[in-house]
Design a protein around this motif. Structure first.
Motif, PDB file in Angstrom:
ATOM      1  N   ALA A 654       0.821  -1.209   0.000  1.00  0.00           N
ATOM      2  CA  ALA A 654       0.000   0.000   0.000  1.00  0.00           C
ATOM      3  C   ALA A 654       0.856   1.260   0.000  1.00  0.00           C
ATOM      4  O   ALA A 654       0.495   2.263  -0.603  1.00  0.00           O
ATOM      5  N   LEU A 655       1.999   1.206   0.685  1.00  0.00           N
ATOM      6  CA  LEU A 655       2.897   2.353   0.782  1.00  0.00           C
ATOM      7  C   LEU A 655       4.325   1.880   0.572  1.00  0.00           C
ATOM      8  O   LEU A 655       4.801   1.007   1.307  1.00  0.00           O
ATOM      9  N   ALA A 656       4.988   2.428  -0.407  1.00  0.00           N
ATOM     10  CA  ALA A 656       6.404   2.145  -0.642  1.00  0.00           C
ATOM     11  C   ALA A 656       7.178   3.415  -0.284  1.00  0.00           C
ATOM     12  O   ALA A 656       7.184   4.387  -1.035  1.00  0.00           O
ATOM     13  N   LEU A 657       7.812   3.410   0.874  1.00  0.00           N
ATOM     14  CA  LEU A 657       8.453   4.604   1.408  1.00  0.00           C
ATOM     15  C   LEU A 657       9.946   4.586   1.152  1.00  0.00           C
ATOM     16  O   LEU A 657      10.572   3.515   1.106  1.00  0.00           O
ATOM     17  N   ASN A 658      10.507   5.762   1.010  1.00  0.00           N
ATOM     18  CA  ASN A 658      11.938   5.942   0.792  1.00  0.00           C
ATOM     19  C   ASN A 658      12.482   6.716   1.979  1.00  0.00           C
ATOM     20  O   ASN A 658      12.202   7.901   2.140  1.00  0.00           O
ATOM     21  N   CYS A 659      13.245   6.042   2.824  1.00  0.00           N
ATOM     22  CA  CYS A 659      13.739   6.681   4.037  1.00  0.00           C
ATOM     23  C   CYS A 659      14.659   7.854   3.696  1.00  0.00           C
ATOM     24  O   CYS A 659      14.599   8.909   4.329  1.00  0.00           O
ATOM     25  N   ALA A 660      15.495   7.679   2.683  1.00  0.00           N
ATOM     26  CA  ALA A 660      16.438   8.738   2.319  1.00  0.00           C
ATOM     27  C   ALA A 660      15.733   9.976   1.789  1.00  0.00           C
ATOM     28  O   ALA A 660      16.260  11.082   1.877  1.00  0.00           O
ATOM     29  N   ALA A 661      14.509   9.796   1.250  1.00  0.00           N
ATOM     30  CA  ALA A 661      13.773  10.928   0.706  1.00  0.00           C
ATOM     31  C   ALA A 661      12.930  11.639   1.757  1.00  0.00           C
ATOM     32  O   ALA A 661      12.198  12.567   1.434  1.00  0.00           O
ATOM     33  N   GLY A 662      13.018  11.187   3.004  1.00  0.00           N
ATOM     34  CA  GLY A 662      12.283  11.840   4.076  1.00  0.00           C
ATOM     35  C   GLY A 662      10.857  11.368   4.240  1.00  0.00           C
ATOM     36  O   GLY A 662      10.058  12.029   4.916  1.00  0.00           O
ATOM     37  N   ASP A 663      10.503  10.211   3.642  1.00  0.00           N
ATOM     38  CA  ASP A 663       9.135   9.720   3.770  1.00  0.00           C
ATOM     39  C   ASP A 663       8.815   9.270   5.193  1.00  0.00           C
ATOM     40  O   ASP A 663       7.654   9.284   5.605  1.00  0.00           O
ATOM     41  N   VAL A 664       9.838   8.826   5.906  1.00  0.00           N
ATOM     42  CA  VAL A 664       9.636   8.399   7.287  1.00  0.00           C
ATOM     43  C   VAL A 664       9.719   9.630   8.176  1.00  0.00           C
ATOM     44  O   VAL A 664      10.689  10.384   8.118  1.00  0.00           O
ATOM     45  N   GLY A 665       8.697   9.829   8.997  1.00  0.00           N
ATOM     46  CA  GLY A 665       8.594  11.072   9.744  1.00  0.00           C
ATOM     47  C   GLY A 665       9.285  11.077  11.078  1.00  0.00           C
ATOM     48  O   GLY A 665       8.965  11.893  11.943  1.00  0.00           O
ATOM     49  N   GLY A 666      10.199  10.181  11.313  1.00  0.00           N
ATOM     50  CA  GLY A 666      10.910  10.121  12.587  1.00  0.00           C
ATOM     51  C   GLY A 666      11.966   9.057  12.530  1.00  0.00           C
ATOM     52  O   GLY A 666      12.369   8.606  11.454  1.00  0.00           O
ATOM     53  N   ILE A 667      12.415   8.636  13.685  1.00  0.00           N
ATOM     54  CA  ILE A 667      13.480   7.631  13.772  1.00  0.00           C
ATOM     55  C   ILE A 667      12.868   6.246  13.742  1.00  0.00           C
ATOM     56  O   ILE A 667      11.964   5.932  14.516  1.00  0.00           O
ATOM     57  N   LEU A 668      13.354   5.411  12.833  1.00  0.00           N
ATOM     58  CA  LEU A 668      12.943   4.014  12.820  1.00  0.00           C
ATOM     59  C   LEU A 668      13.610   3.302  13.989  1.00  0.00           C
ATOM     60  O   LEU A 668      14.834   3.295  14.101  1.00  0.00           O
ATOM     61  N   ALA A 669      12.795   2.717  14.854  1.00  0.00           N
ATOM     62  CA  ALA A 669      13.334   2.111  16.070  1.00  0.00           C
ATOM     63  C   ALA A 669      12.936   0.643  16.119  1.00  0.00           C
ATOM     64  O   ALA A 669      11.914   0.281  16.696  1.00  0.00           O
TER      65      ALA A 669
END
Length: 915
Positions: A654-669
């Motif tokens: 449903a969602l293909a996110l790109n961490c380097a592009a800033g799609d993730v809104g915080g720290i992946l923990a």
């Protein structure tokens, strides 16, 4: 429009003159009254010397919601002494600045006499404005968005011009207006701007349904848009779904705050325009329009708390919390009616006028009507209420069907009867139905099971049973012609749902008698008689005692002949057999339709369920969820959502996110293990989640996990038709618990920062996949691949964030075995033969158990892992002395290592065969 010498108008335009520095002039239309408005003005100014001298000049000004000369909103364009332009929005006259922006038109300076246009749109407390050089055309973007609750309501409109203090231009300074336009703002029909979050044309909506009848579907409710009172700083916060790998979702929640200056959002306040409906369980929904409407929460108010925004008490607000329908369904512990009763009542619109289910408990002294306001059936003789169990009769004949859909019935064995008299119904056609269990009447002649009385020329209708003969229907005894066939012979069946249909046809009465559905009906004609309405019914009127069990119940009287047949043949899924053979999704859909609860089902269930138990509606739905291993949630469209097991398997991304592009809104923990997964699981058959087991069980154990971590056991009760699915259900739970990956139980999104992801986010549902690539270098090898289990979402004028509850998707990657080839599922006994430097290809692979790697080129490419390095196999060579060369692309996951003799080869993200 009042006129004075400061304002002149002709066919080409209007002029507004300001003769003193530090002053202004305005003119308005008092007959116009608009609340949400779209207005614009076009004009220019040409001060002496070309630019303002000593102080600013207002080139354009528009006003709205004018209630008097001191109370209005205004947007104005100022020209500074250096020619730069600025835009201001004011509330409470010109003493309360709401917002401003300097450097309009990309910082360009104003040219004397240049024509500009200002446009303002207003929704409730939301205001946006833009300014442009008229000759260049209107731009899409808005220059300024602001919010003010100073004046909510309709008011007049007007224009204003002004000159700042210290201005030395020759007076009067004249603003020339060539156009002024105002109309109700219908572009979005309500809502509030989310421009600061997502840009132009993004709207939020908040609605309530005062006076809604919660027994009806939401489509029958009337909604009121209250978005104008939504506090922009609070926005709306909603939660939905379940935490990572939890078995059940909790009720969804919603929370917001409303401006409450008039007390409209104070519960139990008679002066509220929504009185008396501003109360608990008021339907409330919140949605956004981003190229199409999407509801983000739909539920029912839990609490309304009036308070103040600050300690001064000047800003009254009301804080509202709400929950999805799961909260209401979880209240109370009364079980729903039996499947048979629910089915009858569900068909009441077909003409049901009298109904006594006779399912009263042992302490009862009468049989209550299932229809409101009607008298009960009263006992005579010795009646044992709740004494007859159709699902487990003590003396049933060998070929008697087991009836599961009915509750306990009154036992008439000792010579009891039950009866009622009532006002007659239709005299032109009717149907009488009743259920009966008969045993112990051998060799005693015909026994009267039930009779009913009617008006008209026929008065008494009777149904007899005689051992080794069958059922007989008579009307007024032998003196009146009855069914032409008279007797249904030789039916040694003891449990039935009797049916008699009668209709007046000319001067005759046509009768259809259906005592045993498998054997069909018989018909007859009563000539020369007039049908009357049914006005009395008695079970076992002669109070005949028996040596075996005898019961009559489920008495139904219908106007007309449209009543359905509730008795079905063996093996047919129906209320008569408590819906045995239904799939979990079908049971959910049927139950929700009976309760007027909206439900959206994704996927389809494959497991077959046992009988529907006598339990609460929520517990029955939860049992469907557990049996199917799906996910039940709420919070949208005031109803339920269910994701079937099959939809979670190999789910779409449903969602293909790109961490380097800033799609993730915080720290992946990531966490190594945020749950306590069971490695010893037993599934057992049962009717209810918390009741005793009623059938067999099956157990699955992960011996490797038990040895490494100790045993963690659990038992799950499911309602399956037979025991065949139990082993697969238990094995699946153990499989999921054994997925050895880092778990991202929480995944943050900042949708305001990544608006391009919004459409995909709005279409995502529980059970679908979320992937994240381009992770930071310190992250674990591989991309993030998770299933969406639930979320917490916050939408306001300032931000749009979502924190996703997720679980590993790897466990749900299921292989579909081809019939004309092979799939690479797992490796068996494959090890490196010899050593090789990092980056080397091909590699030599041997075997410890004789199993070779597929050489079929159609099976390539596939990914393998050696020492944590991911490689893609592109070709496999023929074996020589048990060793095969494989051509590989190395370091697919950016890990590059040498290999040594005996290093184990495994399939990357091995697939599993589904249950």
């Amino acid at each position: 429009m009042p006129l004075d010498t400061a304002f002149t108008i002709d066919g080409s335009g209007a002029e507004q003159k300001v003769s003193l520095g530090g002053s202004s002039r305005f003119i308005y239309l008092p007959a116009v009254s608009i609340e949400d408005i779209d207005l614009s003005a076009t004009g220019s100014v040409a001060p002496s010397g070309g630019l303002p001298l000593g102080g600013r000049v207002e080139i354009l000004g528009v006003m709205w919601r004018i209630t008097d000369i001191s109370h209005y909103y205004m947007a104005r364009v100022n020209v500074a002494t250096d020619g730069t332009l600025s835009l201001f929005i004011y509330g409470t006259g010109d003493s309360d600045e709401v917002a401003h922006r300097n450097g309009l038109l990309s910082g360009a300076t104003y040219t004397s006499g240049e024509v500009l246009t200002i446009r303002v749109q207003v929704f409730g407390a939301a205001i946006r404005a833009k300014v442009w050089i008229t000759a260049n055309g209107e731009p899409d973007a808005w220059d300024l968005t602001a919010f003010s609750n100073a004046y909510i309501g309709a008011g007049a409109v007007g224009i204003r011009s002004g000159v700042g203090s210290g201005n030395t231009n020759t007076k009067p300074v004249v603003t020339t207006y060539t156009e002024f336009w105002a109309a109700p703002n219908t572009e979005h029909g309500g809502g509030k701007f989310l421009d600061n979050v997502l840009g132009d044309h993004s709207i939020a909506y908040l609605e309530i349904a005062p006076g809604a009848d919660l027994t009806q579907l939401p489509s029958e409710w009337t909604f009121v848009d209250i978005t104008k009172d939504l506090r922009e700083d609070a926005g709306f916060k909603a939660t939905k779904g379940r935490p990572d790998q939890a078995k059940q979702a909790q009720p969804s929640t919603g929370a917001t705050a409303l401006n409450n200056p008039l007390g409209d959002y104070t519960n139990r306040r008679a002066a509220s325009q929504y009185w008396p409906y501003m109360r608990r369980d008021l339907p409330i929904r919140f949605g956004v329009d981003v190229g199409g409407y999407s509801e983000r929460f739909g539920g029912f108010v839990d609490s309304i708390i009036p308070s103040y925004m600050d300690i001064s008490g000047r800003i009254p607000i009301s804080t509202i919390t709400a929950s999805g329908i799961l909260r209401r369904l979880g209240q109370g512990d009364n079980p729903i009616r039996t499947p048979f009763v629910r089915s009858v009542l569900g068909n009441a619109s077909l003409g049901l006028v009298r109904y006594w289910p006779c399912e009263d408990l042992a302490t009862a002294d009468s049989c209550a009507s299932a229809l409101p306001g009607q008298a009960p059936m009263l006992p005579g003789g010795i009646v044992t209420f709740g004494g007859m169990n159709y699902a487990a009769p003590l003396t049933a004949a060998a070929n008697a069907p087991v009836i599961l859909g009915l509750g306990l019935q009154p036992l008439l064995t000792a010579g009891g009867s039950i009866s009622a008299t009532f006002a007659a119904g239709s005299a032109t056609s009717w149907t009488v139905q009743f259920a009966t269990f008969v045993d112990g009447f051998a060799d005693v002649g015909p026994t009267l099971l039930a009779q009913w009385t009617t008006q008209g020329t026929t008065s008494t209708w009777k149904v007899f049973w005689e051992f080794d003969v069958g059922f007989t229907l008579t009307v007024d005894g032998a003196s009146v012609a009855v069914l032409s066939t008279g007797i249904i012979a030789s039916l040694n069946v003891t449990v039935n749902d009797m049916r008699v249909d009668a209709i007046q046809v000319g001067s005759d009465i046509h009768v259809t008698f259906l005592p045993v559905v498998q054997f069909g009906s018989v018909t007859g004609t009563i000539s020369g008689e007039t049908l009357g309405g049914v006005n009395g019914f008695t079970c076992n009127p002669n109070q005949t005692a028996t040596t075996g069990e005898f019961s009559v119940g489920q008495v139904r009287i219908w106007d007309g002949n449209s009543a359905p047949d509730f008795r079905t043949a063996a093996g047919v899924t129906s209320a008569w057999n408590a819906w045995q053979g239904e799939t979990p999704d079908a049971r959910m859909i049927r139950l929700c339709a009976e309760e007027n609860i909206p439900i959206v089902v994704t996927g389809e269930s494959l497991i077959v369920m046992g009988q529907q138990p006598i339990d609460t509606i929520l517990n029955i739905l939860r049992m469907c969820e557990a049996t199917d291993q799906g996910e039940l949630s709420d919070g949208v469209n005031f109803g339920l959502a269910y994701t079937c097991f099959t939809s979670r398997v190999n789910a779409r991304v449903a969602l293909a996110l790109n961490c380097a592009a800033g799609d993730v809104g915080g720290i992946l923990a990531p966490v190594d293990d945020d749950q306590t997964p069971a490695n010893d699981v037993t599934y057992q058959q049962g009717l209810t989640l918390t009741g005793s087991a009623t059938g067999t069980s099956a157990r699955a154990v992960d011996d490797v996990s038990v040895q490494a971590h100790g045993a963690t056991s659990t038992t799950v009760t499911v309602n399956t038709l037979d025991s065949s699915p139990l082993a697969g259900l238990a094995a699946w739970d153990v499989h999921l618990a054994g997925v050895d990956v880092e778990r991202y139980s929480s995944l943050p999104l900042n949708l305001a920062a990544s608006p391009n992801r919004v459409p995909d986010w709005l279409s995502a549902v529980e059970g679908e996949r979320i992937t994240v690539d381009n992770l930071p270098p310190q992250s674990t090898d591989g991309d993030v691949d998770v299933l969406l289990e639930g979320w917490t979402e916050t939408i306001s004028v300032y931000d749009w964030t979502a924190t996703l509850n997720t679980s590993p998707a790897q466990g749900w990657a299921v292989t579909e075995i081809e019939t004309d080839g092979f799939d690479v599922v797992q490796a068996s006994g494959s090890v490196c033969s010899g050593s090789a430097a990092a980056g080397t290809s091909p590699l030599n692979i041997g075997t410890t158990d004789g199993t070779l790697i597929t050489q079929n080129p159609d099976d390539c490419p596939f990914d393998i892992s050696i020492n944590g390095e991911r490689m893609t196999v592109t070709a496999v060579g023929a074996p020589s002395a048990g060793v095969q060369p494989i051509t590989v692309t190395r370091a697919v996951n950016d890990v590059s290592k040498p290999t040594s003799d005996g290093d184990v080869l495994s399939v990357w993200a091995s697939s599993v065969i589904g249950r």
